[in-house]
Enzyme design. Structure first.
Site, PDB file in Angstrom:
ATOM      1  N   HIS A  17       0.798  -1.226   0.000  1.00 13.81           N
ATOM      2  CA  HIS A  17       0.000   0.000   0.000  1.00 13.81           C
ATOM      3  C   HIS A  17       0.832   1.276   0.000  1.00 13.81           C
ATOM      4  CE1 HIS A  17      -2.748  -3.151   1.241  1.00 13.81           C
ATOM      5  NE2 HIS A  17      -3.633  -2.458   0.580  1.00 13.81           N
ATOM      6  N   HIS A 104      -0.404 -15.505   8.919  1.00 11.19           N
ATOM      7  CA  HIS A 104       0.231 -14.330   8.330  1.00 11.19           C
ATOM      8  C   HIS A 104       1.397 -13.856   9.178  1.00 11.19           C
ATOM      9  CE1 HIS A 104      -2.268 -13.128   4.907  1.00 11.19           C
ATOM     10  NE2 HIS A 104      -3.259 -13.715   5.545  1.00 11.19           N
ATOM     11  N   ASP A 392      -7.143 -14.731  -2.675  1.00 11.03           N
ATOM     12  CA  ASP A 392      -7.156 -15.823  -3.650  1.00 11.03           C
ATOM     13  C   ASP A 392      -7.459 -17.135  -2.936  1.00 11.03           C
ATOM     14  OD1 ASP A 392      -6.078 -13.813  -5.120  1.00 11.03           O
ATOM     15  OD2 ASP A 392      -4.106 -14.728  -5.360  1.00 11.03           O
TER      16      ASP A 392
END
Lengths: 425, 425, 425, 425
Positions: A17, A104, A392
């Site tokens: 980002h 993550h 995804d």
């Protein structure tokens, strides 16, 4: 650190980002014809949004060369490539801020750096790989020109669906299929099948049917025109298909089904990617620490979500006895020797033998899933996390360009190190 | 190249038949108590000749610290370690000179360097690893002192014999068995079994019997005194045993049998080694290229004969869906989080999470076998090669110290990089 | 190569006439407040066009941070900075294409790479230093925050005009003048002097007059308000002056005169820059190869046009005997020792002692001059080269930001290496 | 850190009082004939005890090659060299233990590492350079074979005695004198002058006499047989002389006198060393950070006691205008260009031009002196330090082999980097 390689050296930057992602590629041979057109195709293969099977994000990922070339030719100076972030939506991630997402890197980034990007992953995002892919495309172009080196990788399994492999030992006598084959054959039109429901279509795919398994060989021979696939499969091989990047149509079809099921369940699935490198010259690899396989393993395990690497006979080869595993030599061309088979995977003592290098990597299921997950926040309080962001169900179809690029970086660097040596006297 | 690491950096030297082998270890913390006694044990575990199951070579491998310490304490300056080659017999290899040995690096070394050691392998010899093991022992001592980091590895398969694993996901709640357990329990007295033939003994081992599998757990609990093994197995646990370095007695027994069969056939066999690292601090690993797993893979694949690396759930984990693979977080101690299970293998986004790191490597069968092999010489003429030199049927029992040492080198280096960061403000 | 540093590592890119120049800075501490405003000032000090005395090119050199920060705080990830080339005029250089410019890198670039940028110099251009300056500004900000390290450099000679130095041994008891002092006091209004011709003005400056030399001290005391300079000099100290960056007004004035004479003659002139670094912590520098002075020398000699480096007593110090050169120790503060004088230049055995580091560099005259030069073309044919492009008569006033930036890069890197060590136990 | 170089890479170890010193040299070209006899001469030139003018320590410094060669030929694998410490007398230093010696690294080593060798200096000792010299000798042999590169350095000043230089710009048309010239001509029989007191002898040397200055040229022409020196000087040129390593006899004589005076005063003195490198190929040096001069400066400033580096016109060159400093090109041989003069010092834009590289370094007076010095101990208490240990009044005569060796390391590494590039297409 953010650099890889010694003589052919890439340094990457960029999060999901920020203003963009990119790389500086140092050590690129001068005098190489190079424009964005040499880089864009692999970036396009890498980017999400190319398929209904993968992420809906439609980032264009258009690369710009900022330095190091003039009139389309490299100067030998550092090449800077830049890809702007066009679709920055940090608000998608705002609600996760106090909950480290399971699987993550939110937690470890926070602990390591004492801060992290609002998107959580930051550099752990797959978007970080754009710089690598761009750099790899340059390395690959040079390898192709100088050595005619070919690098092809494909999806060899998704979940429990394994593409049948003729054998782990790739024979140099078999023509290698190309990336175009991988992209073309490994495609399936899922939603637009005329006169057939999805369920009916899936049902029609029977990996266990001998007919299917027999027809696999034709794929490896690259004779697509005589591919004796069943009628309903043949019909799918048209231009508007979306790729799974498995060059074996029946397997690709089953894989696509698995992906769609995961998508329907707001879940994700992993798989494996196999890569073959043909025409690596003899003598690449720098023992004892920078053996060819060590550098490839380093490169592959540096990719997000990769959990394993094996080359040549790999883990299964450990079952073999030396008398069957050893590759006997035979006469080759140009005063060089060949190996009869190639369980060694093209490398002996960390140095390329001239035989095909082949390896396989394990890619875990994407950590971001749509299902609610019971976990705790950074303060240890129980909570339920439900991802709202784009994700995804399966990244495997996007992995081959990453594997090919990182392979190219490793090969170019080790090739250059050996090219120096060849000039020593 | 011959160097590994950034801040904790080892550079090795030495072939099988020169004056000796060794290393310079740069970046060792000053003020660390260190004598040869800290290094020798791992070298002794590494060296051949320690067991009837392995090579008959009896090299003493006695290490000398040549610099970097004074009065048994490190100075912060480079530490040089040296192990003389005491058993140099180049004539053993003389007849091979014009025949590149299948599976060995003779051919690639000759092609890469235009020359090679008369012993053929030169730096591709396992003897090259001595410098690594010495360096690793120093790294490990520091890791133990600073972080209480524990590193244990063991033989988890030989040929088709797999040690039953409780699960791939090592739980931090289970006490980890030690290297002493590995060496002690993973032992078998093969030839001196009173009142039993070898065949009868082997026959008595039934890996499929539930009783055996049940009793396995006790091993993991380290309560050797209540080990409810069958009487004939219990009897074997005495001091004069030779180690396989598999901590599961029934598996170790079966493995030893496989090794002896290969020895009898003048053949060799491969296997796998599993390693667990406990008490790695949170935050080690340097994305994007020098992730923890990337450095471990690099290190492991740089070892001779290693064909694969996987960590956490590895290749099998690719079958899993994200919803089952993701490690949910739970409250931990010291204001940190734990993971409920540990399919990630202690690493998230390339950075350690504080959970156990565990990985497995594949080691192929030794290339040197006593059987005659059909091959060609350097000129391409057909010939039959029959090794006269000393060789091991199976190197697996000697691999754990290599794995532990290379792991230590990776961990120490990445720990130091993070220690710098922790001082930034 | 294009990278510098180990832990704080900059990689630069960009030529004079490509899309832009910039750098990736890896290893920046996370949590550091950082915006373009922290970088721009040094870039502005570096850029041409800031003064009538230097180049007429008016490049704005506006930097953009492309990655590595969020909400004005660093993430610990690579920071990419980019400065577009706004004034690309390759046609200026077109006629030179077959004539390697004397003193320039056209010939060596062509021979090394087999090609070169149409601008000739390419990476040998001073514009390459923009990435360094940006990176150095980040390093410096961190050094200031963490250690209160101050880095100031100034022009100490131009041609035969030497700024009188109180002594080579900088004393830590004297307050160091700041960059603002350097920029403010080291200024001269050349063309707009009311009621005085240039010649009259120059004539009025007499460096040999004792009055001038006496008044110099006040400059070093930073008490500008009581500066007892002669009236005509005092009058010059107003806001619209252009900087020479010599903090000694009479010297600065004479230097400016030299520069203007060179400009009038279409010629160029060299000089020296002195740098002082205060509050480097004790213990920086990594023997034996990466001693503090070795890294500083490497950094300085990597700058364009730099021909020499000396630190502490330097070349003149070689005349001294050990009994006068040796710095005796005295009691310092915080349980540390000081040195009575500081001929060593703040470094002992390659490691900082806590005393001021000071060094001087030699910068040759700019190679591009307006005069016609007899030379030969690439084919060896005699020719006359007359530069049409823009050029500076003297780059010295633009060198201080380069010196400060490269110093910052060296210091930050060596500081980080030592910060790791301080955490070892 | 203790490593230097990328492709030709040396890693050193060893303190003054451990078992020995040495190095691992990685990247040595395979197939190079190499025995200890190639290394020993430079070590012998480096070692103390070779002259009455220098230290009385008589260390034999006999080198052993431990690995990397077989039958006198390199294998391409790391070469380990070892020189035992034969004269370890730590008690010499025991009394200094709580007093950091002025000018030495005792204080900074203690502060950096929290400990230090009992000898004080440890790695800051000149003995550390042995590994470098050995490595450099190997690099130099290869450079000589491959490129006919010649590297000669000599003492160009001691104290206030400067050897008259024909000019800073070495001309390629003048035959370069050799190391043998340096060692042979730069010698003086001080104590055995028949029929002359020392004072009378020294008095007879008049550096300002035109006759002497005229005769200097003959030295540079290498025609020792026609050297028209005054009779009393000519008589000195016999075999039993001790070397100052200044190739200009009158200067060498005056330098020797200065050294003896310092010795008599229990003091020490510094000086400078000049080095010329002939037949560096065109194209060596890796912009932008690893320019030839940057690497040379790094290498030189990493040597103990070196305070400055300048190349080409150096500091004096900054006085020149561009119009006189710029080296015009002229036609050369082999389709290459020469420079008319060589103020650039053989390097343009960081890349060798093919002209002679020449540079000068500043070496400060040895810190260890016999005189009592007022200083403070580690606790800040005033004390008087009087060195009891062995020491040199002047190390300059031993510096040329260090300079030549470090130059060789830089050149070999940069040459190899360029050799890779030359093979790119």
């Amino acid at each position: 650190m953010s650099s890889f390689g010694r003589l052919f050296r890439v340094t990457t930057f960029g999060e999901s980002h920020c203003k963009g992602v990119g790389a500086i590629i140092d050590g690129v041979p001068p005098g190489l014809e190079l424009t964005e057109a040499d880089i864009q195709p692999q970036l396009t293969r890498r980017r999400p949004g190319q398929s209904k099977l993968t992420t809906p994000r439609d980032e264009k990922d258009t690369v710009v060369i900022q330095s190091g070339t003039e009139r389309g030719v490299t100067l030998g100076t550092p090449i800077s490539v830049f890809v702007p972030n066009e679709n920055v939506r940090p608000q998608d991630y705002s609600e996760m801020s106090n909950v480290p997402r399971p699987g993550h890197a939110d937690y470890t980034y926070q602990m390591k750096y004492g801060t992290r990007a609002s998107s959580g992953g930051g550099r752990a995002s797959a978007r970080e790989t754009i710089g690598r892919v761009a750099a790899g495309a340059i390395a690959e172009k040079w390898l192709k020109q100088k050595f005619d080196t070919q690098i092809v990788s494909w999806v060899s399994s998704i979940g429990h669906v394994d593409m049948p492999m003729p054998a782990l030992n790739i024979s140099t006598s078999t023509p290698l299929f190309t990336r175009e084959d991988v992209d073309r054959l490994g495609t399936l039109r899922i939603l637009q099948i005329p006169g057939q429901t999805e369920a009916e279509f899936v049902k029609s795919i029977d990996l266990k049917a001998p007919a299917y398994l027999d027809t696999n060989n034709v794929v490896y021979n690259r004779q697509g025109d005589v591919l004796p696939t069943p009628a309903n499969l043949q019909a799918l091989l048209t231009d508007d298909l979306v790729p799974v990047r498995c060059p074996h149509p029946p397997s690709a079809c089953a894989m696509a089904t698995v992906i769609r099921e995961c998508k329907a369940d707001a879940d994700s699935i992993g798989g494996t990617v196999t890569c073959v490198i043909r025409n690596a010259a003899v003598g690449w690899g720098e023992p004892c620490f920078d053996k060819m396989q060590a550098m490839l393993a380093h490169a592959m395990l540096s990719l997000p979500a990769v959990k394993g690497f094996q080359y040549g006979s790999g883990f299964e080869g450990t079952r073999q006895r030396g008398s069957t595993h050893n590759d006997a030599f035979c006469t080759g061309s140009n005063g060089r020797l060949n190996v009869v088979k190639n369980d060694a995977g093209g490398v002996l003592g960390g140095i390329t033998s001239g035989a095909d290098i082949y390896f396989k990597i394990a890619v875990k299921a994407v950590s971001t899933i749509g299902q609610a997950q019971d976990t705790v926040d950074f303060d240890g309080n129980s909570t339920v996390l439900e991802a709202k962001g784009r994700h995804d169900p399966c990244v495997l179809p996007r992995v081959p360009p990453l594997v090919e690029s990182m392979s190219s970086l490793v090969l170019a660097d080790l090739a250059m190190l050996q090219l120096a040596r060849e000039n020593y006297f």
